[in-house]
Design a protein around this motif. Structure first.
Motif, mmCIF file in Angstrom:
data_model
loop_
_atom_site.group_PDB
_atom_site.id
_atom_site.type_symbol
_atom_site.label_atom_id
_atom_site.label_comp_id
_atom_site.label_asym_id
_atom_site.label_seq_id
_atom_site.Cartn_x
_atom_site.Cartn_y
_atom_site.Cartn_z
ATOM 1 N N GLU A 65 0.842 -1.189 0.000
ATOM 2 C CA GLU A 65 0.000 0.000 0.000
ATOM 3 C C GLU A 65 0.880 1.242 0.000
ATOM 4 O O GLU A 65 1.641 1.481 0.941
ATOM 5 C CB GLU A 65 -0.920 0.006 1.215
ATOM 6 N N VAL A 66 0.779 2.004 -1.061
ATOM 7 C CA VAL A 66 1.506 3.264 -1.206
ATOM 8 C C VAL A 66 0.462 4.367 -1.270
ATOM 9 O O VAL A 66 -0.180 4.563 -2.313
ATOM 10 C CB VAL A 66 2.401 3.261 -2.452
ATOM 11 N N GLY A 67 0.287 5.063 -0.154
ATOM 12 C CA GLY A 67 -0.771 6.064 -0.100
ATOM 13 C C GLY A 67 -2.127 5.412 -0.218
ATOM 14 O O GLY A 67 -2.486 4.507 0.550
ATOM 15 N N GLU A 68 -2.900 5.799 -1.205
ATOM 16 C CA GLU A 68 -4.233 5.257 -1.417
ATOM 17 C C GLU A 68 -4.263 4.172 -2.469
ATOM 18 O O GLU A 68 -5.351 3.741 -2.869
ATOM 19 C CB GLU A 68 -5.184 6.396 -1.826
ATOM 20 N N LEU A 80 10.566 2.585 -6.235
ATOM 21 C CA LEU A 80 10.482 3.107 -7.589
ATOM 22 C C LEU A 80 9.149 2.711 -8.198
ATOM 23 O O LEU A 80 8.746 1.550 -8.131
ATOM 24 C CB LEU A 80 11.624 2.564 -8.449
ATOM 25 N N MET A 81 8.468 3.673 -8.793
ATOM 26 C CA MET A 81 7.180 3.425 -9.442
ATOM 27 C C MET A 81 7.045 4.357 -10.638
ATOM 28 O O MET A 81 7.789 5.335 -10.762
ATOM 29 C CB MET A 81 6.026 3.662 -8.460
ATOM 30 N N ARG A 82 6.134 4.035 -11.500
ATOM 31 C CA ARG A 82 5.910 4.876 -12.670
ATOM 32 C C ARG A 82 5.289 6.205 -12.254
ATOM 33 O O ARG A 82 4.501 6.290 -11.310
ATOM 34 C CB ARG A 82 4.996 4.168 -13.670
ATOM 35 N N PHE A 83 5.659 7.242 -13.002
ATOM 36 C CA PHE A 83 5.147 8.577 -12.700
ATOM 37 C C PHE A 83 3.628 8.647 -12.896
ATOM 38 O O PHE A 83 2.940 9.403 -12.206
ATOM 39 C CB PHE A 83 5.844 9.603 -13.604
ATOM 40 N N GLU A 84 3.098 7.832 -13.815
ATOM 41 C CA GLU A 84 1.656 7.847 -14.052
ATOM 42 C C GLU A 84 0.864 7.290 -12.879
ATOM 43 O O GLU A 84 -0.337 7.583 -12.743
ATOM 44 C CB GLU A 84 1.314 7.049 -15.319
ATOM 45 N N ALA A 141 -2.649 8.673 -8.339
ATOM 46 C CA ALA A 141 -3.619 7.814 -7.673
ATOM 47 C C ALA A 141 -3.261 7.541 -6.218
ATOM 48 O O ALA A 141 -4.134 7.210 -5.413
ATOM 49 C CB ALA A 141 -3.765 6.496 -8.429
ATOM 50 N N THR A 142 -2.002 7.698 -5.850
ATOM 51 C CA THR A 142 -1.614 7.466 -4.458
ATOM 52 C C THR A 142 -2.039 8.601 -3.539
ATOM 53 O O THR A 142 -2.161 8.403 -2.328
ATOM 54 C CB THR A 142 -0.093 7.279 -4.368
#
Length: 265
Positions: free
Chosen positions: A35-38, A65-69, A73-74
């Motif tokens: 869970e990263v944020g929401e 590391l995650m995609r900027f897109e 949503a988080t």
């Protein structure tokens, strides 16, 4: 884990990459949800190395590391959030310098261009100290070599005094005598400087072989610029310390050999 591979692109949509510490901190397995944020994202890969890995207080927690897109949503980026946007550049140093000269006049408030030595204060201090130390060591080495060269050149000039006097007796001009011994010094300087450059190249190759596992990478191939600098330093040092004693050979009197034979039969 599997053997390390070089990533060819960013994480896929809905997935993250993280350090292996994250698995132990939240009891997570590969392919599990985080869970990263929401948002809930799937752990796809373990990051072994990052070129811009954070240091200092904010580098304690594992990085993700995650995609900027996937960031909007988080819900992590809100007014007042501490967010930084970075563009990492890689390439040859002359190309990066030219790009920096073109880019810096166009930067606005809140934007700056950072090199490797400028990005981390600790690294910049260490590099500055190492540069000063190496510069001082190189200067001391050149001075010591200059003293040795001057001593050897003076002894050589004393031994060649009779030869220079014979040349003068045979009608050789002073400038010709000077040209003869200067050409010998030039050849010796080129040979010694080239040998030093070759030893430096072999030394770098030896360091790569011996300490390859500790360096964690490969050293850049040597360029011609250090070779030219090494040749220039060698020739300048030779001219400054060896040329004055040798230049005095042109002033040897033609009668010095007969006079010496008459005084010491």
């Amino acid at each position: 884990f599997q053997p390390d591979v070089i990533a060819e692109g960013p994480p896929a949509r809905g997935t993250i990459w993280s350090e292996n510490r994250l698995l132990g901190l939240i009891d997570l397995e590969m392919g599990g949800e985080v869970e990263v944020g929401e948002s809930s994202l799937i752990l796809e890969r373990i990051v072994a190395y990052e070129p811009d890995r954070a240091t200092g207080f904010f580098g304690i927690a594992p990085r993700v590391l995650m995609r900027f897109e996937d960031v909007p949503a988080t819900g992590l980026i809100q007014p007042g959030s501490r967010a930084r946007y970075r563009l990492l550049l890689a390439g040859e140093e002359p190309v990066l310098r030219a790009y920096r000269r073109w880019l810096e006049p166009q930067l606005v408030a809140g934007q700056r261009f950072e090199s490797v030595s400028e990005a981390r204060p600790q690294l910049r201090t260490a590099l500055d100290r190492a540069s000063r130390f190496l510069g001082l060591a190189a200067l001391v080495s050149v001075l010591l070599c200059g003293v040795a060269v001057a001593t050897a050149a003076r002894r050589h000039a004393e031994r060649q005094a009779d030869t220079a006097a014979v040349l003068r007796c045979l009608g050789t001009a002073q400038r010709t005598v000077l040209a003869i011994y200067t050409s010998k010094l030039l050849g010796l300087g080129l040979l010694a400087s080239a040998s030093g450059c070759l030893l430096g190249y072999l030394g770098q190759a030896g360091i790569v072989v011996i300490l390859g596992d500790l360096l964690g990478g490969t050293l850049p191939p040597p360029s011609w610029q250090p070779v030219a600098f090494g040749l220039a330093v060698g020739l300048v040092t030779l001219a400054a310390f060896a040329l004055p004693p040798v230049a005095r050979l042109r002033q040897v009197r033609p009668l010095s050999v007969p006079l010496r034979d008459m005084l010491w039969p």
